[in-house]
Design a protein around this motif. Structure first.
Motif, PDB file in Angstrom:
ATOM      1  N   GLY A  69      38.550  53.389 -13.456  1.00  0.00           N
ATOM      2  CA  GLY A  69      39.485  52.369 -13.000  1.00  0.00           C
ATOM      3  C   GLY A  69      40.931  52.561 -13.405  1.00  0.00           C
ATOM      4  N   ILE A  70      41.807  52.056 -12.549  1.00  0.00           N
ATOM      5  CA  ILE A  70      43.248  52.135 -12.823  1.00  0.00           C
ATOM      6  C   ILE A  70      43.638  51.140 -13.915  1.00  0.00           C
ATOM      7  N   PRO A  71      44.673  51.441 -14.691  1.00  0.00           N
ATOM      8  CA  PRO A  71      45.093  50.520 -15.760  1.00  0.00           C
ATOM      9  C   PRO A  71      45.441  49.130 -15.236  1.00  0.00           C
ATOM     10  N   GLU A  72      46.046  49.071 -14.052  1.00  0.00           N
ATOM     11  CA  GLU A  72      46.442  47.771 -13.501  1.00  0.00           C
ATOM     12  C   GLU A  72      45.238  46.871 -13.261  1.00  0.00           C
ATOM     13  N   LEU A  73      44.126  47.449 -12.800  1.00  0.00           N
ATOM     14  CA  LEU A  73      42.933  46.640 -12.571  1.00  0.00           C
ATOM     15  C   LEU A  73      42.278  46.265 -13.899  1.00  0.00           C
ATOM     16  N   LYS A  74      42.256  47.185 -14.836  1.00  0.00           N
ATOM     17  CA  LYS A  74      41.707  46.857 -16.155  1.00  0.00           C
ATOM     18  C   LYS A  74      42.515  45.729 -16.801  1.00  0.00           C
ATOM     19  N   GLN A  75      43.829  45.773 -16.636  1.00  0.00           N
ATOM     20  CA  GLN A  75      44.672  44.708 -17.186  1.00  0.00           C
ATOM     21  C   GLN A  75      44.383  43.380 -16.497  1.00  0.00           C
ATOM     22  N   ALA A  76      44.141  43.426 -15.187  1.00  0.00           N
ATOM     23  CA  ALA A  76      43.800  42.207 -14.459  1.00  0.00           C
ATOM     24  C   ALA A  76      42.480  41.627 -14.954  1.00  0.00           C
ATOM     25  N   VAL A  77      41.521  42.493 -15.277  1.00  0.00           N
ATOM     26  CA  VAL A  77      40.243  42.036 -15.821  1.00  0.00           C
ATOM     27  C   VAL A  77      40.462  41.398 -17.199  1.00  0.00           C
ATOM     28  N   GLU A 282      44.766  42.353  -6.709  1.00  0.00           N
ATOM     29  CA  GLU A 282      45.283  41.153  -6.059  1.00  0.00           C
ATOM     30  C   GLU A 282      44.254  40.025  -6.099  1.00  0.00           C
ATOM     31  N   ALA A 283      42.974  40.366  -5.933  1.00  0.00           N
ATOM     32  CA  ALA A 283      41.938  39.336  -5.982  1.00  0.00           C
ATOM     33  C   ALA A 283      41.962  38.600  -7.320  1.00  0.00           C
ATOM     34  N   LEU A 284      42.063  39.334  -8.414  1.00  0.00           N
ATOM     35  CA  LEU A 284      42.018  38.721  -9.740  1.00  0.00           C
ATOM     36  C   LEU A 284      43.340  38.084 -10.138  1.00  0.00           C
ATOM     37  N   ASN A 285      44.452  38.711  -9.747  1.00  0.00           N
ATOM     38  CA  ASN A 285      45.766  38.208 -10.153  1.00  0.00           C
ATOM     39  C   ASN A 285      46.362  37.198  -9.176  1.00  0.00           C
ATOM     40  N   GLY A 286      45.951  37.277  -7.911  1.00  0.00           N
ATOM     41  CA  GLY A 286      46.555  36.451  -6.872  1.00  0.00           C
ATOM     42  C   GLY A 286      46.012  35.037  -6.842  1.00  0.00           C
ATOM     43  N   THR A 287      46.369  34.312  -5.770  1.00  0.00           N
ATOM     44  CA  THR A 287      45.932  32.924  -5.640  1.00  0.00           C
ATOM     45  C   THR A 287      44.411  32.810  -5.618  1.00  0.00           C
ATOM     46  N   GLN A 288      43.940  31.765  -6.244  1.00  0.00           N
ATOM     47  CA  GLN A 288      42.509  31.453  -6.255  1.00  0.00           C
ATOM     48  C   GLN A 288      42.233  30.190  -5.425  1.00  0.00           C
TER      49      GLN A 288
END
Length: 400
Positions: A69-77, A282-288
């Motif tokens: 995984g990319i760092p950006e997605l790991k950070q989002a997790v 975007e799913a994790l960081n964006g609007t829920q």
């Protein structure tokens, strides 16, 4: 000597996929089959997530990434785990896989030795026992009961633990029952686990955001911080974000375990799809905001299905706390005969006859380790659910 691995003799194909394929065959042959067997939301992926994927393609983010995984997605997790559960993780504690199933499989492959046992409450997601077997371990299945809303008790967990127990697989809300454990119910289980420091917890939180009637989701490491260092918390974007085909799952856990999982993945699939990873960011960081209306739709469908199935003599359908499944009992139908002459000897016979004689596809309970039941996925339109339930009512009324 057989050319194929002896390991294959210990596992079976996914019954849910098999039933979905059989329904598709009948549909292709012109039958008006209503499929209630697939665990897949009928909602489209939210537009902001699709836009993020398009933007990633336009920006040329189409190359190999780090294996897990990319760092950006790991950070989002990491941000999601802190935001939703108050749990702190570093990037080195996060693994991103090609769907939630891969993260579970990697963890088992990285840790199981001959003789190791894995406690799995039944009914269970069909893949748990087979993944344990593929990894060389022994599934220890503990049956729950309808009377206890298909939830494992602390006493059952305590009795199942042996010196060989390595993992306890926990899933709430559950596939296939939709049962969700309250904080107090989960605390009773974690109290048991605190007394057995050799047992690790694999928490499958895939249906976390699909909860109804005020049910408040919680995860083991959140309820009992003392289990943080031996808990692998697994999740993904498939269900709540309607991203089943994007194939992104993730797990958070101790660095040593995550490193071992990375080694497995680096020699198998390597990185998940780069475009899907950016969409998941975007799913994790964006609007829920879409979660609430989606859940309202699912709740309405759940109530419709429970009401119509509970009206059938011989069927008992409990109301689940989450996910998008119900798991009715057909105990009152066993031994009856269909108009075509099929005896309902068990839930597999019921599901097969229902498909062949009423054109409704469900999955039989034995596939999930607990009978006599069947699983209905209500992740489809109200109209399809209503028609399917009418057909099930008519089919059951025809039994003699």
């Amino acid at each position: 000597m057989s050319f194929l691995s002896a390991t294959l003799s210990r596992v079976k194909p996914s019954p849910t996929i098999a039933m979905t394929a059989k329904a598709a065959e009948l549909k292709a042959a012109g039958r008006d089959v209503i499929g209630l067997s697939a665990g897949e939301p009928d909602f489209d992926t939210p537009q902001n997530i699709k836009d993020a994927a398009v933007a990633a393609i336009a920006a040329g983010k189409t190359k190999y990434t780090a294996p897990d995984g990319i760092p950006e997605l790991k950070q989002a997790v990491c941000a999601k785990m802190k935001r939703d559960h108050g749990l702190d993780y570093t990037l080195a504690q996060i693994s991103v896989g090609t769907g939630g199933k891969q993260t579970l499989y990697n963890a088992l492959m990285a840790t199981m030795n001959d003789g190791d046992e894995v406690i799995i409450p039944a009914p269970y997601w069909v893949s748990y026992p087979d993944m344990v077997l593929l990894a060389g371990g022994t599934p220890v299945v503990v049956e729950t009961t309808l009377a206890n809303s298909f939830k494992l008790t602390a006493e059952q967990l305590e009795a199942a633990i042996t010196p060989r127990t390595k993992w306890f697989i926990f899933n709430s809300p559950s596939n296939p029952t939709g049962a969700g454990y309250s904080r107090d119910e989960l605390k009773a289980l974690t109290d048991v686990l605190m007394r057995h420091p050799h047992v690790w917890i694999m928490s499958d939180d895939m249906y976390e955001h699909l909860a109804y009637d005020g049910f408040e989701f919680c995860t083991p490491a959140e309820v009992e911080p003392g289990l943080y260092d031996r808990t692998l918390t697994c999740n993904g974007v498939s269900k709540a974000y309607a991203m089943t085909g994007w194939r992104i799952g993730y797990a958070a856990g101790p660095v040593e375990l995550i490193s071992a999982m990375r080694k497995i993945q680096s020699q198998s699939t390597s990185n998940p799809c780069s475009i899907s990873q950016w969409a998941a960011v975007e799913a994790l960081n964006g609007t829920q905001d879409f979660l609430t209306p989606n859940n309202e739709t699912f709740k309405r469908r759940r109530d419709l299905v429970v009401r119509m199935l509970d009206e059938i003599d011989g069927i008992t359908c409990p109301t689940p706390e989450g996910a998008f499944y119900v798991y009715p009992s057909i105990a009152g139908l066993i031994g009856k005969t269909t108009p075509a002459g099929t005896v309902i000897e068990n839930d597999e016979a019921f599901a097969t006859a229902l498909l062949e004689e009423a054109d409704v596809a469900v999955v039989f309970g034995a596939a999930f380790g607990l009978s006599p039941n069947f699983r209905v996925s209500y992740a489809t339109s109200d109209a399809a659910l209503t028609e399917a339930c009418v057909r099930i009512q008519r089919f059951c009324a025809s039994l003699r």
